[in-house]
Design a protein around this motif. Sequence first.
Motif, PDB file in Angstrom:
ATOM      1  N   GLN A   4      42.936  26.885  19.555  1.00 26.38           N
ATOM      2  CA  GLN A   4      43.858  27.301  18.504  1.00 26.38           C
ATOM      3  C   GLN A   4      43.116  27.687  17.228  1.00 26.38           C
ATOM      4  N   VAL A   5      42.125  26.883  16.842  1.00 24.57           N
ATOM      5  CA  VAL A   5      41.341  27.179  15.644  1.00 24.57           C
ATOM      6  C   VAL A   5      40.580  28.495  15.816  1.00 24.57           C
ATOM      7  N   ALA A   6      39.988  28.705  16.996  1.00 23.58           N
ATOM      8  CA  ALA A   6      39.252  29.940  17.267  1.00 23.58           C
ATOM      9  C   ALA A   6      40.174  31.156  17.218  1.00 23.58           C
ATOM     10  N   ALA A   7      41.368  31.028  17.810  1.00 26.91           N
ATOM     11  CA  ALA A   7      42.335  32.133  17.804  1.00 26.91           C
ATOM     12  C   ALA A   7      42.784  32.454  16.383  1.00 26.91           C
ATOM     13  N   GLY A   8      43.016  31.416  15.565  1.00 30.60           N
ATOM     14  CA  GLY A   8      43.411  31.626  14.179  1.00 30.60           C
ATOM     15  C   GLY A   8      42.343  32.356  13.377  1.00 30.60           C
ATOM     16  N   LEU A   9      41.073  32.002  13.599  1.00 26.23           N
ATOM     17  CA  LEU A   9      39.977  32.666  12.901  1.00 26.23           C
ATOM     18  C   LEU A   9      39.848  34.128  13.314  1.00 26.23           C
ATOM     19  N   VAL A  10      40.038  34.407  14.610  1.00 23.58           N
ATOM     20  CA  VAL A  10      39.961  35.790  15.097  1.00 23.58           C
ATOM     21  C   VAL A  10      41.061  36.635  14.462  1.00 23.58           C
ATOM     22  N   ILE A  11      42.286  36.101  14.410  1.00 24.77           N
ATOM     23  CA  ILE A  11      43.406  36.837  13.812  1.00 24.77           C
ATOM     24  C   ILE A  11      43.142  37.093  12.330  1.00 24.77           C
ATOM     25  N   TYR A  12      42.623  36.077  11.627  1.00 22.54           N
ATOM     26  CA  TYR A  12      42.376  36.208  10.193  1.00 22.54           C
ATOM     27  C   TYR A  12      41.347  37.295   9.900  1.00 22.54           C
ATOM     28  N   PHE A  13      40.244  37.313  10.647  1.00 16.30           N
ATOM     29  CA  PHE A  13      39.176  38.259  10.376  1.00 16.30           C
ATOM     30  C   PHE A  13      39.452  39.645  10.941  1.00 16.30           C
ATOM     31  N   GLN A  14      40.486  39.765  11.801  1.00 18.28           N
ATOM     32  CA  GLN A  14      40.827  41.052  12.387  1.00 18.28           C
ATOM     33  C   GLN A  14      42.099  41.643  11.789  1.00 18.28           C
ATOM     34  N   LYS A  15      42.597  41.083  10.678  1.00 20.78           N
ATOM     35  CA  LYS A  15      43.880  41.538  10.148  1.00 20.78           C
ATOM     36  C   LYS A  15      43.828  42.986   9.648  1.00 20.78           C
ATOM     37  N   GLU A  16      42.687  43.416   9.088  1.00 19.62           N
ATOM     38  CA  GLU A  16      42.566  44.800   8.632  1.00 19.62           C
ATOM     39  C   GLU A  16      42.565  45.761   9.816  1.00 19.62           C
ATOM     40  N   THR A  17      41.911  45.362  10.891  1.00 23.94           N
ATOM     41  CA  THR A  17      41.913  46.179  12.107  1.00 23.94           C
ATOM     42  C   THR A  17      43.323  46.294  12.663  1.00 23.94           C
ATOM     43  N   LEU A  18      44.070  45.176  12.634  1.00 26.75           N
ATOM     44  CA  LEU A  18      45.449  45.184  13.104  1.00 26.75           C
ATOM     45  C   LEU A  18      46.309  46.102  12.245  1.00 26.75           C
ATOM     46  N   LYS A  19      46.076  46.105  10.942  1.00 29.51           N
ATOM     47  CA  LYS A  19      46.842  46.968  10.037  1.00 29.51           C
ATOM     48  C   LYS A  19      46.575  48.438  10.335  1.00 29.51           C
ATOM     49  N   ASP A  20      45.302  48.783  10.551  1.00 29.04           N
ATOM     50  CA  ASP A  20      44.948  50.174  10.889  1.00 29.04           C
ATOM     51  C   ASP A  20      45.570  50.588  12.217  1.00 29.04           C
ATOM     52  N   GLU A  21      45.548  49.677  13.174  1.00 28.00           N
ATOM     53  CA  GLU A  21      46.143  49.966  14.476  1.00 28.00           C
ATOM     54  C   GLU A  21      47.643  50.183  14.341  1.00 28.00           C
ATOM     55  N   LEU A  22      48.272  49.397  13.504  1.00 28.66           N
ATOM     56  CA  LEU A  22      49.703  49.516  13.275  1.00 28.66           C
ATOM     57  C   LEU A  22      50.050  50.861  12.650  1.00 28.66           C
ATOM     58  N   SER A  23      49.270  51.295  11.671  1.00 28.10           N
ATOM     59  CA  SER A  23      49.496  52.587  11.024  1.00 28.10           C
ATOM     60  C   SER A  23      49.364  53.728  12.026  1.00 28.10           C
ATOM     61  N   HIS A  24      48.372  53.614  12.894  1.00 31.93           N
ATOM     62  CA  HIS A  24      48.165  54.649  13.911  1.00 31.93           C
ATOM     63  C   HIS A  24      49.328  54.693  14.903  1.00 31.93           C
ATOM     64  N   ILE A  25      49.800  53.511  15.305  1.00 32.89           N
ATOM     65  CA  ILE A  25      50.913  53.425  16.261  1.00 32.89           C
ATOM     66  C   ILE A  25      52.169  54.094  15.710  1.00 32.89           C
ATOM     67  N   VAL A  26      52.523  53.746  14.461  1.00 41.49           N
ATOM     68  CA  VAL A  26      53.740  54.296  13.856  1.00 41.49           C
ATOM     69  C   VAL A  26      53.589  55.786  13.594  1.00 41.49           C
ATOM     70  N   GLY A  27      52.402  56.209  13.135  1.00 43.84           N
ATOM     71  CA  GLY A  27      52.173  57.634  12.884  1.00 43.84           C
ATOM     72  C   GLY A  27      52.346  58.460  14.146  1.00 43.84           C
ATOM     73  N   THR A  28      51.813  57.977  15.257  1.00 42.68           N
ATOM     74  CA  THR A  28      51.955  58.681  16.542  1.00 42.68           C
ATOM     75  C   THR A  28      53.407  58.695  16.994  1.00 42.68           C
TER      76      THR A  28
END
Length: 272
Positions: free
Chosen positions: A106-130
């Motif tokens: 759980q701690v490892a998963a939380g750290l991965v999500i925290y450090f990948q939040k900008e990547t997730l935001k970019d992916e989200l923008s790309h998804i909606v734009g498409t």
Amino acid sequence: MSCERKKMGSGCLKVTKYFLFLFNLLFLILGAVILGFGIWILADKTSFIAVLQMSSPSLKTGAYILIGVGALTMLMGFLGCLGAVNEIRCLLGLYFTCLMVILITQVAAGLVIYFQKETLKDELSHIVGTLIENYDPLNDDERNLQDAWDYVQTQIACCGWSGAKDWENNKVLINQSMTAYPCSCSNSSKDFQVDSGFCNLDVPVNGTATYADWPVHEQGCMDGVEEWLKDNLGVILGVCTGVAVIELLGMILSISLCKNIHSEDYTKVPKS
């Protein structure tokens, strides 16, 4: 004195056992909540989760992970209750080990999500734009995804990702010289009735228009969606934090009970 010590030791053992049982009962319930979140993500077809789920395989993977963690958490709660009631040392040891593995995961998963939040935001923008660019009411293959986005725009009272201008990239609207607009973006009050497809503007035949002529919301959905995700993420993180606290308490009580059983030479195994 020896009798009093034995009584005190026996009393502590019983208190620890019953506390461990109660914590694991709560642990079992929280595991069911995590399992429910995973099922909700997979089953939700009427919110922005549906857009992410159908466009991003990582969300489905995350949902399956939540379901797996929830089911395993419930199993651990059951094993903890069984080990506490019957005072089985090997079961308590297995329970402690599994709790430690789950907590580290759980701690490892939380750290991965925290450090990948900008990547997730970019992916989200790309998804909606498409999605906006390829939106076509006549395309039945993407009907569920498009309906989900129409629902988002209606509920949040927004248009496009950063604004209504995003819809100028839509192929169907370009072919119609922008004389139509997404119905779900309409700023007229309809008691949150979700409309789909495109609505025609009152313009002369062979006329042209721009997004500025559309009767739509000016605000983009990015801010609203981010707020929505933050609200739901807060609930999920709150539940996970509660589970982590129960896990730590369960680990402490289980190892304490296991030591007491060893010191008092209890080697109980349920008899058939």
